[in-house]
Design an enzyme around this catalytic site. Structure first.
Site, mmCIF file in Angstrom:
data_model
loop_
_atom_site.group_PDB
_atom_site.id
_atom_site.type_symbol
_atom_site.label_atom_id
_atom_site.label_comp_id
_atom_site.label_asym_id
_atom_site.label_seq_id
_atom_site.Cartn_x
_atom_site.Cartn_y
_atom_site.Cartn_z
ATOM 1 N N GLU A 1 -9.624 2.231 4.651
ATOM 2 C CA GLU A 1 -9.367 3.343 3.729
ATOM 3 C C GLU A 1 -10.674 3.869 3.142
ATOM 4 O O GLU A 1 -10.903 5.087 3.082
ATOM 5 C CB GLU A 1 -8.440 2.858 2.618
ATOM 6 C CG GLU A 1 -8.123 3.868 1.540
ATOM 7 C CD GLU A 1 -7.301 3.224 0.434
ATOM 8 O OE1 GLU A 1 -7.673 3.396 -0.747
ATOM 9 O OE2 GLU A 1 -6.297 2.544 0.738
ATOM 10 N N LYS B 1 -4.195 -6.560 4.206
ATOM 11 C CA LYS B 1 -4.272 -5.499 3.188
ATOM 12 C C LYS B 1 -5.727 -5.216 2.812
ATOM 13 O O LYS B 1 -6.116 -4.059 2.594
ATOM 14 C CB LYS B 1 -3.474 -5.910 1.945
ATOM 15 C CG LYS B 1 -3.590 -4.943 0.747
ATOM 16 C CD LYS B 1 -3.168 -3.522 1.127
ATOM 17 C CE LYS B 1 -2.865 -2.652 -0.087
ATOM 18 N NZ LYS B 1 -3.885 -2.588 -1.113
ATOM 19 N N HIS C 1 -7.150 -3.176 5.520
ATOM 20 C CA HIS C 1 -6.574 -1.834 5.327
ATOM 21 C C HIS C 1 -7.398 -1.060 4.312
ATOM 22 O O HIS C 1 -7.756 0.106 4.530
ATOM 23 C CB HIS C 1 -5.119 -1.955 4.860
ATOM 24 C CG HIS C 1 -4.546 -0.704 4.254
ATOM 25 N ND1 HIS C 1 -4.853 -0.287 2.973
ATOM 26 C CD2 HIS C 1 -3.692 0.222 4.744
ATOM 27 C CE1 HIS C 1 -4.223 0.844 2.718
ATOM 28 N NE2 HIS C 1 -3.506 1.169 3.771
ATOM 29 N N ASN C 2 -7.712 -1.695 3.191
ATOM 30 C CA ASN C 2 -8.469 -1.004 2.147
ATOM 31 C C ASN C 2 -9.896 -0.704 2.586
ATOM 32 O O ASN C 2 -10.459 0.332 2.231
ATOM 33 C CB ASN C 2 -8.465 -1.832 0.868
ATOM 34 C CG ASN C 2 -7.150 -1.750 0.120
ATOM 35 O OD1 ASN C 2 -6.116 -1.430 0.706
ATOM 36 N ND2 ASN C 2 -7.168 -2.034 -1.159
ATOM 37 N N SER D 1 0.832 -1.202 0.000
ATOM 38 C CA SER D 1 0.000 0.000 0.000
ATOM 39 C C SER D 1 0.863 1.247 0.000
ATOM 40 O O SER D 1 1.904 1.304 0.647
ATOM 41 C CB SER D 1 -0.913 0.017 1.232
ATOM 42 O OG SER D 1 -1.663 1.222 1.260
#
Length: 490
Positions: A192, A185, A188-189, A130
């Site tokens: 986000e 990940k 994380h997104n 990222s």
């Protein structure tokens, strides 16, 4: 041909090119390869000119230039292209060689691929990367998982090129087996998505409610970025609001209000439903993008569906009231952000239990502390919370975050109430507050819901005056039977 390269990277889009140059800067010799081989020549003649980067025009040539154990990293589109390259690589690799998928793959695909590749006596790493173009070039956040035996052979490269934070600590550490790296990940997104939606709602309240200009909002975000909200996304929002179009008007006002998405947010929401974890804020952020895509329908609906005037005229006209409401928006943004991360960590904890991973929650916060899209000062607080109590069940129960929510709560509630009364959509702010109120409630109306399920489907219920785990069924109508369903699940 003498094998002298440390790693090969397949995929010369912007991320791939920048990560190669990053590796080169850190002393590693990289072989660049792309399905369209003319891109290799263009890259070597331009961006990679004067570097140690080597080129290859075939898989065989690329592999022949690699030291053993061979390390091949894929930065290609998720899905079928990854599987296709794996099939092309396998005949050229030997036992102990390592394939690294650095794209946005679904974690379940990574788990499947690891099993398949290991059956060929190879090792597999699925790693989240990222930070976008800038991060790839100067230091991304890297979240590796997969075959544990591969980690000692890829650690030096991945940690060297990763971002550094908190005393030069690399924003890269082993996450876990199978799809753990890509799972982290994915979360994380999802976070986000939530952060971006919250910022957009703050922007909309200032623009639509207070009638503020892009320049005025630029100053607000500049101030926010100097405090607890200091983050990459607040920083770029500050810069976006200052950008002018060719005629001097704010560029942001010329951008069509329809948002795209690549799927990782949707994957997070789907997985949360499978695990039964309420990541309500991320879900609203995903659905907000879906609603934005209904542009033509929204334009038609705006002409027919009535609502209140969104303008906060009295507040906007009084400088003191205006500043107070902006401070409330800041409180709502910070409190909702805490809820979003709390939900994200709830999801990771459930996934660790479901998939048998031993996740280091403080370490994950450190990996996100630099290089990635959600990097912020806030993450050091999360790391501290899990360092203090690794068994912390929910971030909302950490003393620091408990105090921060308490301080922000009044302003948060005023913002949600004002948005609702004025018809200004604030789905992420609202759902964050709703979750907070649900989570802090010792009693919820689910007793009635369970009675309803038992009434129409004999799904049974538990009683408050009996031990947990004992189930009861009532013949509510006098016409039903005594047979109960076995589908009760909490």
């Amino acid at each position: 041909m003498e094998a002298k390269a440390d790693i090969a990277l397949i995929g010369l889009a912007v991320m791939g090119q920048n990560l190669i140059l990053n590796m080169n800067d850190h002393g590693f010799t990289v072989v660049a390869y792309n399905r369209s081989t003319e891109k290799v020549d263009q890259f070597l003649a331009n961006e990679a000119k004067g570097t140690r980067v080597l080129g290859a025009h075939s898989i065989a040539e690329m592999v022949a230039k690699l030291k053993k154990p061979r390390r091949v990293m894929l930065l290609v589109k998720a899905g079928k292209p990854v599987d296709e390259f794996i099939e092309q690589l396998i005949p050229h690799l030997e036992a102990g060689d390592i394939i690294i998928d650095g794209g946005n793959s679904l974690f379940e695909d990574t788990s499947r691929r690891q099993k398949y590749v290991e059956a060929k006596r190879l090792l597999y790493v699925g790693t989240g990367v990222s930070g976008g173009e800038e991060g790839a070039r100067h230091g991304p956040s890297i979240m590796p998982g997969g075959s544990p035996e591969a980690w000692p052979f890829v650690r030096d490269i991945l940690q060297a090129v990763s971002a550094k934070a908190d005393g030069n600590a690399p924003c890269c550490e082993w996450v876990g087996e199978m799809g753990a790296g890509h799972y982290v990940k994915m979360v994380h997104n999802g976070i986000e998505y939530g952060d971006m939606q919250l910022i957009c709602e703050a922007y909309n309240l200032m623009k639509t409610g207070l009638g503020m200009s892009a320049g005025e909002m630029h100053e607000v975000f500049r101030e926010w970025n100097a405090g607890e909200l200091d983050s990459y996304l607040i920083e770029i929002t500050r810069d976006i609001l200052a950008k002018k179009d060719e005629d001097g008007t704010p560029l942001v006002d010329r951008i069509l209000d329809t948002a795209g998405q690549k799927g990782t947010g949707k994957w997070t929401v789907i997985n949360s439903q499978e695990l039964g974890i309420p990541i309500t804020l991320m879900a609203e952020a995903v659905y907000a993008r879906c609603v934005s895509a209904l542009k033509d329908e929204r334009v038609q609906a705006s002409a027919r569906l009535a609502g209140p005037d969104p303008a906060l005229t009295v507040v906007a006209a009084d400088p003191a009231k205006k500043q107070a409401f902006i401070a409330d928006i800041q409180s709502a943004l910070y409190a909702s952000k805490i809820v979003s991360y709390a939900q994200g960590y709830m999801l990771m904890r459930a996934a660790a239990k479901e998939y048998g991973w031993n996740l280091n929650y403080g370490g994950i916060a450190l990996m996100w502390r630099g290089g990635c899209i959600i990097r912020s000062r806030f993450l050091s607080r999360i790391k501290a919370a899990f360092d203090h109590n690794p068994a912390l069940s929910n971030l909302l129960l950490d003393d620091y975050f408990l105090d921060e929510i308490d301080k922000a709560q009044e302003g948060w509630r005023r913002v949600v109430a004002t948005a609702a009364s004025r018809g200004i959509p604030a789905p992420a702010f609202s759902t964050a507050l709703a979750f907070f109120d649900q989570y802090r409630s010792a009693v919820l109306p689910a007793n009635l819901l369970q009675a309803q399920r038992d009434y129409f489907g004999a799904h049974t219920y538990e009683r408050v005056d009996q031990p947990r785990g004992r189930f009861f069924h009532t013949n509510w109508t006098g016409k039903g039977g005594a047979t109960a369903s076995s589908t009760y699940n909490v």
